[in-house]
Design a protein around this motif. Structure first.
Motif, PDB file in Angstrom:
ATOM      1  N   GLU A 143      -0.639  20.349  38.402  1.00 17.76           N
ATOM      2  CA  GLU A 143       0.704  21.119  38.489  1.00 17.76           C
ATOM      3  C   GLU A 143       1.837  20.158  38.956  1.00 17.76           C
ATOM      4  N   PRO A 144       3.084  20.127  38.371  1.00 17.22           N
ATOM      5  CA  PRO A 144       3.839  18.949  38.681  1.00 17.22           C
ATOM      6  C   PRO A 144       4.166  19.065  40.369  1.00 17.22           C
ATOM      7  N   TRP A 145       4.381  20.363  40.844  1.00 13.18           N
ATOM      8  CA  TRP A 145       4.854  20.513  42.176  1.00 13.18           C
ATOM      9  C   TRP A 145       3.638  19.874  43.373  1.00 13.18           C
ATOM     10  N   VAL A 146       2.572  20.032  42.783  1.00 14.10           N
ATOM     11  CA  VAL A 146       1.519  19.512  43.307  1.00 14.10           C
ATOM     12  C   VAL A 146       1.472  17.817  43.430  1.00 14.10           C
ATOM     13  N   ALA A 147       1.752  17.304  42.301  1.00 13.81           N
ATOM     14  CA  ALA A 147       1.920  15.927  41.967  1.00 13.81           C
ATOM     15  C   ALA A 147       3.077  15.156  42.857  1.00 13.81           C
ATOM     16  N   ALA A 148       4.125  16.220  42.838  1.00 13.48           N
ATOM     17  CA  ALA A 148       5.341  15.640  43.830  1.00 13.48           C
ATOM     18  C   ALA A 148       5.147  15.824  45.161  1.00 13.48           C
ATOM     19  N   PRO A 194      13.322   5.307  61.053  1.00 12.99           N
ATOM     20  CA  PRO A 194      14.090   5.225  59.763  1.00 12.99           C
ATOM     21  C   PRO A 194      13.445   5.796  58.527  1.00 12.99           C
ATOM     22  N   VAL A 195      14.248   6.540  57.814  1.00  9.97           N
ATOM     23  CA  VAL A 195      13.541   7.110  56.528  1.00  9.97           C
ATOM     24  C   VAL A 195      14.098   6.289  55.236  1.00  9.97           C
ATOM     25  N   LEU A 196      13.372   5.693  54.432  1.00 11.86           N
ATOM     26  CA  LEU A 196      14.063   5.363  53.357  1.00 11.86           C
ATOM     27  C   LEU A 196      14.527   6.129  52.481  1.00 11.86           C
ATOM     28  N   PRO A 197      15.503   5.774  51.694  1.00 14.58           N
ATOM     29  CA  PRO A 197      16.054   6.725  50.781  1.00 14.58           C
ATOM     30  C   PRO A 197      14.989   7.288  49.750  1.00 14.58           C
ATOM     31  N   ALA A 198      14.167   6.306  49.154  1.00 15.99           N
ATOM     32  CA  ALA A 198      12.897   6.619  48.297  1.00 15.99           C
ATOM     33  C   ALA A 198      12.132   7.883  49.018  1.00 15.99           C
ATOM     34  N   ALA A 199      11.803   7.811  50.073  1.00 17.72           N
ATOM     35  CA  ALA A 199      11.179   8.779  50.743  1.00 17.72           C
ATOM     36  C   ALA A 199      12.005  10.212  50.930  1.00 17.72           C
ATOM     37  N   ARG A 200      13.321   9.883  51.349  1.00 15.65           N
ATOM     38  CA  ARG A 200      14.205  11.195  51.272  1.00 15.65           C
ATOM     39  C   ARG A 200      14.181  11.825  49.641  1.00 15.65           C
ATOM     40  N   ALA A 201      14.125  11.209  48.914  1.00 18.35           N
ATOM     41  CA  ALA A 201      14.099  11.474  47.490  1.00 18.35           C
ATOM     42  C   ALA A 201      12.873  12.073  47.113  1.00 18.35           C
ATOM     43  N   ALA A 202      11.690  11.563  47.496  1.00 14.20           N
ATOM     44  CA  ALA A 202      10.493  12.011  47.087  1.00 14.20           C
ATOM     45  C   ALA A 202      10.182  13.384  47.685  1.00 14.20           C
ATOM     46  N   VAL A 203      10.698  13.625  48.975  1.00 13.02           N
ATOM     47  CA  VAL A 203      10.698  14.765  49.642  1.00 13.02           C
ATOM     48  C   VAL A 203      11.392  15.775  48.981  1.00 13.02           C
ATOM     49  N   ALA A 204      12.456  15.373  48.629  1.00 22.32           N
ATOM     50  CA  ALA A 204      13.566  16.418  48.051  1.00 22.32           C
ATOM     51  C   ALA A 204      12.978  16.909  46.847  1.00 22.32           C
ATOM     52  N   GLU A 205      12.368  16.047  46.021  1.00 21.49           N
ATOM     53  CA  GLU A 205      11.827  16.539  44.525  1.00 21.49           C
ATOM     54  C   GLU A 205      10.624  17.477  44.950  1.00 21.49           C
ATOM     55  N   TYR A 206       9.847  17.134  45.784  1.00 21.82           N
ATOM     56  CA  TYR A 206       8.677  18.114  46.135  1.00 21.82           C
ATOM     57  C   TYR A 206       9.283  19.367  46.386  1.00 21.82           C
TER      58      TYR A 206
END
Length: 308
Positions: A143-148, A194-206
């Motif tokens: 499932e794409p959402w589970v992978a994200a 601090p939250v790196l942009p990569a982490a914010r982006a990963a959570v937003a995609e999920y």
């Protein structure tokens, strides 16, 4: 809290001490259970050793021979030096607390020396291996959402140094992730991470792909049925990733937190700043990463300068 070998007063004292550890020191229930087991084991040994129930007055008269006998007994039944050192620390804490209230001299107990042991060093991943794990986790679920979701969690573990319980304890109120996240960790202590942009982006995609709505009071990370995500699912994702990548069994979710700290230190991070980011109560806990960094430097040196 009366138990075999405890006088009612001793059992009550143990219960009060545990209540204080829970209320004032913010100890977790897991820690409280460990304290209870350690001290109850000590008191149980003394009861068998002396052949009598131990009251508060008898505890105030403990000597070095009592401590040596207990430690010899524990080692004799196979307790490791590391576990015995932890048990001794629990016993000392309880006896120190009790001596302050009962007014007796606890020197013989408090001066007992813990056995020496080699502290296990954390097993961090190399930088490229940590990145490869995140990429691999994102490819595994059907499932794409589970992978994200899985990718977002492991990105938080590595990118922010969170414990898995801290990452899965986030609620919908944390979305969208801010640049600095307020985390409530062990002992109910808060810290800013601090939250790196990569982490914010990963959570937003999920969140974009997740079929469940983001609700302020509900878990941010959901299981397939909509409930709170079980940490075992992330552990399984890590197992699959490390098998696919040929990484050792030490490549666990917690190893990503170790990797965060070790890589920061290698990049010149300040030890006290790293302590704050990890939420360690003691700098000594964080200093173990200096040993990891030194060990890695020695490996590089030995590879570059093999002995004849």
């Amino acid at each position: 809290m009366t138990q075999p070998g405890f006088s009612p007063a001793t059992g009550d004292a143990l219960a009060r001490w545990l209540d204080q550890m829970r209320a004032l020191d913010g100890a977790s229930e897991h820690t409280i259970a460990a304290y209870r087991t350690d001290v109850a084991g000590f008191l149980g040994f003394l009861h068998a050793h002396h052949g009598e129930s131990l009251g508060l007055a008898r505890l105030g008269a403990l000597g070095q021979s009592d401590m040596r006998a207990w430690m010899a007994y524990e080692r004799g039944r196979g307790l490791s030096a590391r576990s015995l050192a932890r048990a001794l620390s629990s016993v000392k804490s309880f006896i120190r607390w009790l001596s302050d209230r009962e007014g007796f001299d606890a020197t013989h107990v408090l001066s007992a020396r813990a056995p020496k042991y080699s502290r296990k060093l954390p097993r961090p991943l190399a930088v490229d291996a940590a990145k490869a794990v995140i990429e691999q986790v994102e490819l595994q679920a059907m499932e794409p959402w589970v992978a994200a979701r899985d990718a977002a969690v492991v990105t938080l573990l590595y990118g922010c140094g969170l414990r898995i319980s801290e990452a899965l304890g986030l609620t919908g109120a944390a979305h969208p992730l801010p640049e600095v996240l307020r985390i409530r960790g062990k002992g109910d202590k808060e810290r800013l991470v601090p939250v790196l942009p990569a982490a914010r982006a990963a959570v937003a995609e999920y969140v974009r792909l997740c079929p469940w709505p983001v609700e302020a009071q509900a878990p941010l990370f959901r299981g397939v049925r909509g409930g709170a995500l079980n940490p075992r699912q992330i552990e399984k994702a890590m197992e699959l990733a490390r098998n696919a990548l040929g990484l050792p069994a030490t490549a666990t979710p917690h190893a990503l937190r170790h990797s965060f700290a070790t890589h920061l230190l290698a990049a010149g991070g300040d030890l006290r700043a790293i302590q704050e980011l990890l939420g360690h109560a003691s700098l000594a806990t964080t200093q173990v990463y200096t040993a990891v960094d030194t060990a890695r430097l020695m490996q590089v040196y030995q590879a570059a300068h093999p002995r004849a």
